[in-house]
Design an enzyme around this catalytic site. Structure first.
Site, PDB file in Angstrom:
ATOM      1  N   SER A  91       2.779  -3.737   7.959  1.00  0.00           N
ATOM      2  CA  SER A  91       3.053  -4.752   8.979  1.00  0.00           C
ATOM      3  C   SER A  91       4.313  -5.535   8.597  1.00  0.00           C
ATOM      4  CB  SER A  91       1.828  -5.649   9.167  1.00  0.00           C
ATOM      5  OG  SER A  91       1.924  -6.394  10.356  1.00  0.00           O
TER       6      SER A  91
ATOM      7  N   ASP B 125      -2.317   0.725  16.747  1.00  0.00           N
ATOM      8  CA  ASP B 125      -1.790  -0.449  16.050  1.00  0.00           C
ATOM      9  C   ASP B 125      -1.709  -1.677  16.951  1.00  0.00           C
ATOM     10  OD1 ASP B 125      -1.161  -0.706  13.331  1.00  0.00           O
ATOM     11  OD2 ASP B 125       0.454   0.759  13.478  1.00  0.00           O
TER      12      ASP B 125
ATOM     13  N   HIS C  71      -4.734  -1.947  13.795  1.00  0.00           N
ATOM     14  CA  HIS C  71      -3.760  -2.503  12.854  1.00  0.00           C
ATOM     15  C   HIS C  71      -4.478  -2.872  11.557  1.00  0.00           C
ATOM     16  CE1 HIS C  71       0.174  -4.048  12.041  1.00  0.00           C
ATOM     17  NE2 HIS C  71      -0.235  -5.284  11.817  1.00  0.00           N
TER      18      HIS C  71
END
Length: 560
Positions: free
Chosen positions: A216, A341, A460
């Site tokens: 991320s 995600d 995610h």
């Protein structure tokens, strides 16, 4: 302590290290540029050992809105046996803070076999959290830290390092000029990487073989660290998971506007004295004032509010990221995303996607696409809607519509930017190799927990537990197939760190992962059933074409 006595003390300590190595496989006391450190030696199964060093300072206490400085050092032996506090950030209530300004520390795991290790590859982890939250050890449940490097280090025979860096306003506030240039969190990361380069040889590591990896905002940070000229010759390889420099939430385009909003909240003027005033504000007060609005809607997606992030400052980033890929030409690069995600973010913008009962309307899809293609007007919306509804048929099911919303956010926030980064790296590379993946292990909470729909794919952060070997260290809560996924990811990741080739490095893999080139765009799909059919090409090519070619070529009707 006089220099002669200091030298004598270090010689005696080094002799003690030798004596300890005779009886146990351990580094013992290690000499670093700041002084002597001693960690903890742990005996594992099969007579293997791992040295764990917790909380080694890689920089001094950071000055407000200043680049990190080298640590002045310490006398005696630093007992590196306790994780330090995470960097100051908002707590879960979003109204208070946790952590400390004194947070520039790193942790090291060094595996040993029948003798003390030497010349090991090094993997340096950069955590995610949107540049506003996170920590070097990640989530802690019953003293089981998410970013514990033990499994990765011992199974892959690599040294693992995790580091802390400043977050929120203390790490990323910028006035857009020389008063408060910003990027302090990136400078912290760079200082840690440089410290590892200078010192890791004393821990049995190879300073010429450093791989940085992250997820991320950490994956985007990894990408930026390969692009800055300040890391030339330090980084050998890099892995970006669900985040690259090209993501729309990474570079803040109008940092001054947000800095002024923060200043007004803490009663600072927004004139030439603003920066001086902000430097005097209590750190906790400043952190709370820098709170980002995480509520969205189809008309104003959350991504538009992610404004506390890196900037093109003319120093760490001398230009826009897409113009800096020549700096990564000799770096091997592996990057990819999770197949859903964007689910976490779509649930903030269109909450009905999380509910198998509530309806998500086609109008919601159009409103979201309108917001994301705003500068291209009606032509942008028409092209986007045609692209995403092409496979619907005349009467799409609710599951189809909800999955489309998630696909739009996944593409826009993560997947398309990652493909763009891979194209740019492959196109600029000289000796550097390029690898692409898609992680598609479905989230196990799908259809079981509220807010996790039955059709869930890989959300995610779902990849993190597998990379750090949680199915292997805590097997009772995982299935056999989860263990296999973790073993395969550790093999690919550490092979890559050793050789720049995920297929070669001592650990066997289920299928050969080919390089990504701008001719065939090959990628590996990672899930519980990796086989020859998992090697594919042209990932979501029609959507890549829409976002990277068709849409940019349309005339702008409004500015973002």
């Amino acid at each position: 302590m006089p220099p002669s006595l200091t030298m004598m003390f270090r010689i005696l300590a080094a002799f003690a290290v030798f004596l300890q190595a005779v009886s146990a496989t351990s580094l013992g006391i290690v000499n670093t540029e700041g002084g002597l450190v001693e960690g903890e030696n742990i005996l594992l199964e099969n007579s293997r050992y791992v040295d764990v060093f917790k909380g080694i300072p890689f920089a001094d206490f950071p000055g407000r809105f200043e680049k990190p400085k080298r640590h002045p050092g310490w006398d005696g032996v630093l007992k590196a046996t306790k994780f330090q506090r995470r960097c100051l950030q908002l707590d879960l209530t979003m109204t208070g803070t946790m952590g400390s300004e004194d947070c520039l520390y790193l942790n090291i795991w060094v595996p040993h076999g029948s003798s003390v290790s030497t010349g090991l590859p090094v993997m340096v982890w950069i955590y995610g959290g949107g540049f506003v939250t996170g920590g070097a050890m990640g989530v802690n449940f019953l003293n089981n830290y998410l970013y514990d490097g033990q499994e990765l280090a011992t199974r892959g025979n690599v040294i693992v390092v995790t580091l802390g860096y400043r977050l929120g306003p203390l790490g990323f506030l910028s006035t857009g000029d020389s008063d408060i240039p910003g990027n302090y969190g990136l400078w912290d990361q760079q200082a840690a990487i440089a410290w590892v380069h200078r010192n890791i040889g004393s821990f049995g590591g190879d300073p010429s073989n450093i791989t940085i990896f992250g997820e991320s905002a950490g994956g985007a940070s990894v990408s930026l660290q390969t692009l800055t000229p300040h890391n030339k010759g330090i980084i050998r390889r890099a892995i970006s998971q669900s985040g690259v420099a090209m993501c729309p939430w990474v570079i803040s385009k109008h940092p001054r506007k947000f800095a002024e909003e923060v200043a007004l909240k803490v009663n600072c003027p927004i004139d030439s004295t603003m920066a001086a005033c902000l430097k005097t504000i209590d750190s906790a007060t400043l952190t709370v004032a820098g709170t980002i609005n995480m509520s969205g809607s189809p008309d104003n997606p959350v991504v538009n509010n992610l404004v506390l992030s890196p900037v093109v400052d003319g120093d760490f980033l001398p230009d826009e990221p897409h113009n800096l890929y020549h700096n990564a030409a000799e770096i091997d690069y592996l990057a990819g995303t999770n197949d859903m995600d964007g689910r976490m973010y779509s649930s903030m913008d269109v909450p009905s996607v999380n509910d198998d009962v509530l309806e998500t309307s086609i109008e919601d899809v159009k409103r979201l696409l309108t917001a994301l293609t705003k500068e291209k007007g009606q032509m942008g919306l028409d092209g986007a809607y045609a692209t995403y509804s092409a496979s619907w048929g005349s009467s799409p099911s609710q599951e189809t519509v909800k999955k489309t919303v998630v696909a739009i956010e996944t593409d826009y926030l993560f997947l398309i930017p990652t493909q763009t980064a891979l194209y740019l790296h492959a196109g600029s590379a000289t000796s550097g190799r390029t690898y692409s993946y898609l992680f598609s292990v479905p989230n196990r909470m799908g259809g079981i927990m509220p807010s996790f729909p039955s059709w869930m794919g890989a959300d995610h952060t779902d990849d993190l537990q597998y990379v750090f070997g949680k199915p292997l260290s805590t097997p009772l809560i995982y299935r056999a197939e989860d263990k296999a996924v973790s073993e395969h990811m550790i093999a690919y990741w550490t092979n890559f760190a050793k050789t720049g080739d995920p297929n070669s490095g001592g650990l066997s893999v289920p299928v050969t992962w080919p390089e990504f080139t701008n001719a065939d765009h090959k990628f590996l799909e990672i899930n519980a059933n990796i086989n020859s059919a998992s090697v594919r090409e042209m990932l979501r090519l029609g959507y890549v074409y829409f976002w990277t070619s068709y849409l940019p070529d349309l005339p702008e009707v409004t500015s973002r």
